[in-house]
Design a protein around this motif. Sequence first.
Motif, PDB file in Angstrom:
ATOM      1  N   GLU A  73       0.813  -1.219   0.000  1.00 11.48           N
ATOM      2  CA  GLU A  73       0.000   0.000   0.000  1.00 11.48           C
ATOM      3  C   GLU A  73       0.845   1.266   0.000  1.00 11.48           C
ATOM      4  OE1 GLU A  73      -2.712  -0.289   3.252  1.00 11.48           O
ATOM      5  OE2 GLU A  73      -3.987  -1.778   2.254  1.00 11.48           O
ATOM      6  N   GLY A  74       1.857   1.285  -0.836  1.00 10.84           N
ATOM      7  CA  GLY A  74       2.676   2.486  -1.015  1.00 10.84           C
ATOM      8  C   GLY A  74       3.804   2.647  -0.019  1.00 10.84           C
ATOM      9  N   TYR A  75       3.944   1.726   0.929  1.00 10.32           N
ATOM     10  CA  TYR A  75       5.006   1.807   1.922  1.00 10.32           C
ATOM     11  C   TYR A  75       5.988   0.652   1.747  1.00 10.32           C
ATOM     12  CZ  TYR A  75       2.047   5.230   4.290  1.00 10.32           C
ATOM     13  OH  TYR A  75       1.293   6.333   4.585  1.00 10.32           O
ATOM     14  N   ILE A  76       7.176   0.838   2.257  1.00 14.69           N
ATOM     15  CA  ILE A  76       8.222  -0.172   2.237  1.00 14.69           C
ATOM     16  C   ILE A  76       8.412  -0.674   3.663  1.00 14.69           C
ATOM     17  CG2 ILE A  76      10.628  -0.672   1.644  1.00 14.69           C
ATOM     18  CD1 ILE A  76      10.512   1.828  -0.188  1.00 14.69           C
ATOM     19  N   TYR A  77       8.510  -1.981   3.818  1.00 19.14           N
ATOM     20  CA  TYR A  77       8.717  -2.586   5.128  1.00 19.14           C
ATOM     21  C   TYR A  77       9.973  -3.442   5.092  1.00 19.14           C
ATOM     22  CZ  TYR A  77       3.880  -1.230   6.075  1.00 19.14           C
ATOM     23  OH  TYR A  77       2.719  -0.519   6.257  1.00 19.14           O
ATOM     24  N   SER A  78      10.777  -3.326   6.124  1.00 19.73           N
ATOM     25  CA  SER A  78      11.984  -4.131   6.238  1.00 19.73           C
ATOM     26  C   SER A  78      12.015  -4.806   7.596  1.00 19.73           C
ATOM     27  CB  SER A  78      13.234  -3.261   6.054  1.00 19.73           C
ATOM     28  OG  SER A  78      13.363  -2.325   7.112  1.00 19.73           O
ATOM     29  N   THR A  79      12.560  -6.015   7.633  1.00 16.25           N
ATOM     30  CA  THR A  79      12.712  -6.757   8.881  1.00 16.25           C
ATOM     31  C   THR A  79      14.179  -7.115   9.073  1.00 16.25           C
ATOM     32  OG1 THR A  79      12.358  -8.916   7.819  1.00 16.25           O
ATOM     33  CG2 THR A  79      10.411  -7.740   8.624  1.00 16.25           C
ATOM     34  N   SER A 136      13.306  -5.973  15.202  1.00 19.10           N
ATOM     35  CA  SER A 136      12.422  -4.866  14.838  1.00 19.10           C
ATOM     36  C   SER A 136      12.110  -4.919  13.351  1.00 19.10           C
ATOM     37  CB  SER A 136      13.066  -3.517  15.181  1.00 19.10           C
ATOM     38  OG  SER A 136      14.168  -3.254  14.330  1.00 19.10           O
ATOM     39  N   PHE A 137      11.028  -4.223  12.977  1.00 21.51           N
ATOM     40  CA  PHE A 137      10.760  -3.983  11.561  1.00 21.51           C
ATOM     41  C   PHE A 137      10.439  -2.509  11.384  1.00 21.51           C
ATOM     42  CE2 PHE A 137       6.585  -5.095  13.236  1.00 21.51           C
ATOM     43  CZ  PHE A 137       5.727  -4.226  12.602  1.00 21.51           C
ATOM     44  N   HIS A 138      10.769  -1.989  10.206  1.00 23.54           N
ATOM     45  CA  HIS A 138      10.631  -0.562   9.917  1.00 23.54           C
ATOM     46  C   HIS A 138       9.606  -0.340   8.817  1.00 23.54           C
ATOM     47  CE1 HIS A 138      14.505  -0.529  12.001  1.00 23.54           C
ATOM     48  NE2 HIS A 138      14.367   0.768  12.150  1.00 23.54           N
ATOM     49  N   GLN A 139       8.902   0.771   8.940  1.00 27.58           N
ATOM     50  CA  GLN A 139       8.023   1.252   7.879  1.00 27.58           C
ATOM     51  C   GLN A 139       8.677   2.472   7.255  1.00 27.58           C
ATOM     52  OE1 GLN A 139       4.368   3.313   8.934  1.00 27.58           O
ATOM     53  NE2 GLN A 139       3.235   2.189   7.369  1.00 27.58           N
ATOM     54  N   LEU A 140       8.829   2.456   5.937  1.00 24.19           N
ATOM     55  CA  LEU A 140       9.517   3.530   5.235  1.00 24.19           C
ATOM     56  C   LEU A 140       8.657   4.000   4.062  1.00 24.19           C
ATOM     57  CD1 LEU A 140      11.752   0.897   5.590  1.00 24.19           C
ATOM     58  CD2 LEU A 140      13.299   2.862   5.429  1.00 24.19           C
ATOM     59  N   ARG A 141       9.041   5.134   3.531  1.00 25.77           N
ATOM     60  CA  ARG A 141       8.425   5.627   2.309  1.00 25.77           C
ATOM     61  C   ARG A 141       9.509   6.215   1.419  1.00 25.77           C
ATOM     62  NH1 ARG A 141       5.162  11.132   4.147  1.00 25.77           N
ATOM     63  NH2 ARG A 141       6.971  12.304   4.916  1.00 25.77           N
ATOM     64  N   LEU A 142       9.132   6.432   0.169  1.00 23.59           N
ATOM     65  CA  LEU A 142      10.066   6.979  -0.806  1.00 23.59           C
ATOM     66  C   LEU A 142       9.789   8.454  -0.990  1.00 23.59           C
ATOM     67  CD1 LEU A 142      12.339   5.954  -2.674  1.00 23.59           C
ATOM     68  CD2 LEU A 142      10.621   5.777  -4.478  1.00 23.59           C
ATOM     69  N   GLN A 143      10.779   9.275  -0.698  1.00 28.06           N
ATOM     70  CA  GLN A 143      10.697  10.716  -0.892  1.00 28.06           C
ATOM     71  C   GLN A 143      11.666  11.101  -2.005  1.00 28.06           C
ATOM     72  OE1 GLN A 143       7.919  11.859   0.440  1.00 28.06           O
ATOM     73  NE2 GLN A 143       8.763  13.436   1.762  1.00 28.06           N
ATOM     74  N   GLY A 144      11.104  11.328  -3.207  1.00 31.79           N
ATOM     75  CA  GLY A 144      11.987  11.552  -4.346  1.00 31.79           C
ATOM     76  C   GLY A 144      12.716  10.260  -4.661  1.00 31.79           C
ATOM     77  N   GLN A 145      14.006  10.281  -4.490  1.00 32.70           N
ATOM     78  CA  GLN A 145      14.824   9.080  -4.654  1.00 32.70           C
ATOM     79  C   GLN A 145      15.597   8.793  -3.379  1.00 32.70           C
ATOM     80  OE1 GLN A 145      17.186   9.675  -8.253  1.00 32.70           O
ATOM     81  NE2 GLN A 145      15.603   8.683  -9.476  1.00 32.70           N
ATOM     82  N   GLN A 146      14.954   9.075  -2.242  1.00 33.90           N
ATOM     83  CA  GLN A 146      15.567   8.829  -0.944  1.00 33.90           C
ATOM     84  C   GLN A 146      14.623   8.008  -0.067  1.00 33.90           C
ATOM     85  OE1 GLN A 146      18.795   9.836  -0.003  1.00 33.90           O
ATOM     86  NE2 GLN A 146      18.897  10.332  -2.198  1.00 33.90           N
TER      87      GLN A 146
END
Length: 468
Positions: free
Chosen positions: A123-129, A134-144
């Motif tokens: 749903e538009g977010y990136i998740y890493s484990t 822990s796991f992180h929720q991230l998003r893309l801002q431009g190319q960062q």
Amino acid sequence: MLWLDVTHRPGQAPWVRLMGRYLLPPCKQRWHTCAAFLPQGGLLVCGDRRGSLLLFPCSSSPGWAVESAGIADGGTSPVSEDTGSGSEPSCLSHKGALPLEAPLSVLFGLHGKMGVTSVTCHEGYIYSTGRDGSFHQLRLQGQQLEVLRKHRPCKGLQWIEELRFTPDGDLLVLGFHADNFVVWSSRTGENLHCIPCGGGHRSWSYCSNASAEAFAFVKCGDVMLYHREAEPCEQRVLLESLHGREIACVRRLGAVEVPGHTTLNIFVTGSEDTTACVLALSERSRAAMPLTRLSDHISSVRALALASPVGVFGLLEAARKLVLVAESFHHQRCVLKVEAFLHTWAGGERHLLCSAATDGSIAFWDITSPITDATDALHRAEGEIQPLGGCSCQRLCSASRGRPRWWLLCSLPPSTTFFHVPDLAELDCWEVAEAGGELRYYCVLCGRGLEMLHGIAPPESPLLGAPQ
């Protein structure tokens, strides 16, 4: 790191295309552990053994298309780079034809030093484990890559392998706790399965549907299978808890006006279960709806602080009142301490103020002019002094042994109300002016539960007349 596109057709030799070459950042253990193509297109995110997340550009333009040797005409011989065939070039021998791409964004050591175990998009977010628990929720801002939240699912789950998003909106966390494989539900906050398997560092696979679930793993060279049929759930949750343990602190964030509905009060609570919960409370339905949870604390959440201003007050001794002389919203976080002092030198003296806040800054203020202006106003006033438009009676709420007490700091008697939350830990109070001009006072209390009270302002004392 190489991106290879392999195409296989029955009866024909596989085709291998080298699509991209990517440069991993220098470190002791330099290899990638997981990767995913972003739905935005043209970008690839991967995790490495060092615990870092990397964002690379990628293009679907074909690289070198090479037909592998050794299995043409239906053969089954293995293919390798050094097969000795001089007529069939290897895709790796032409790697110089594609540029070596550097990462566009690097979050070095995001998951500590134990490595990233999975990356996925939802749903538009990136998740890493990772193996840091822990796991992180991230998003893309431009190319960062930008980290939004860090989650620690439950105590003791130090090795998280994967996330699964269910059709009914639950988020399942798959990982290892000691010698067990664990499936943890984010919605209920409990373990759904705990299967002895020997711990991590093994190949495994888990799948589930509405009728059954299975967990396969390798142990001592043997393939083991755990299988269970779905069972009807006889337990019905009448009222879900906000926290798994005692609520230690509460703060009101504000109110949200919803057209056609009653005003929703927004609170944040902290608990002994190491989480903070942002929730909406409706006065009409008397229902508390959790909006989000913050789970990156490693111990109980015992204090909550909101950004607060620095204020300068003057004390009216005769009227027993405080007058706000000046204030500033300079600090972005909670103000911890203020200290006023008088600086004297040959040319005169200045009133100075020092403030320290949790935003990591210390500010010095020259309050000489506000103090002088306020002093002049006080001397000019007669009788009941009313500087800066007056100062209304201050109200205070205290609580002890299950009863909050409202105090009016103008010698009015306190009002007492009983409530139903045992082991009171903290309270927060505010006032709201109704449409008809009536002033209501609200109080939210927490402990082994959460409760909100409200009352109407008491009548003015005949001894004092109108508040000043």
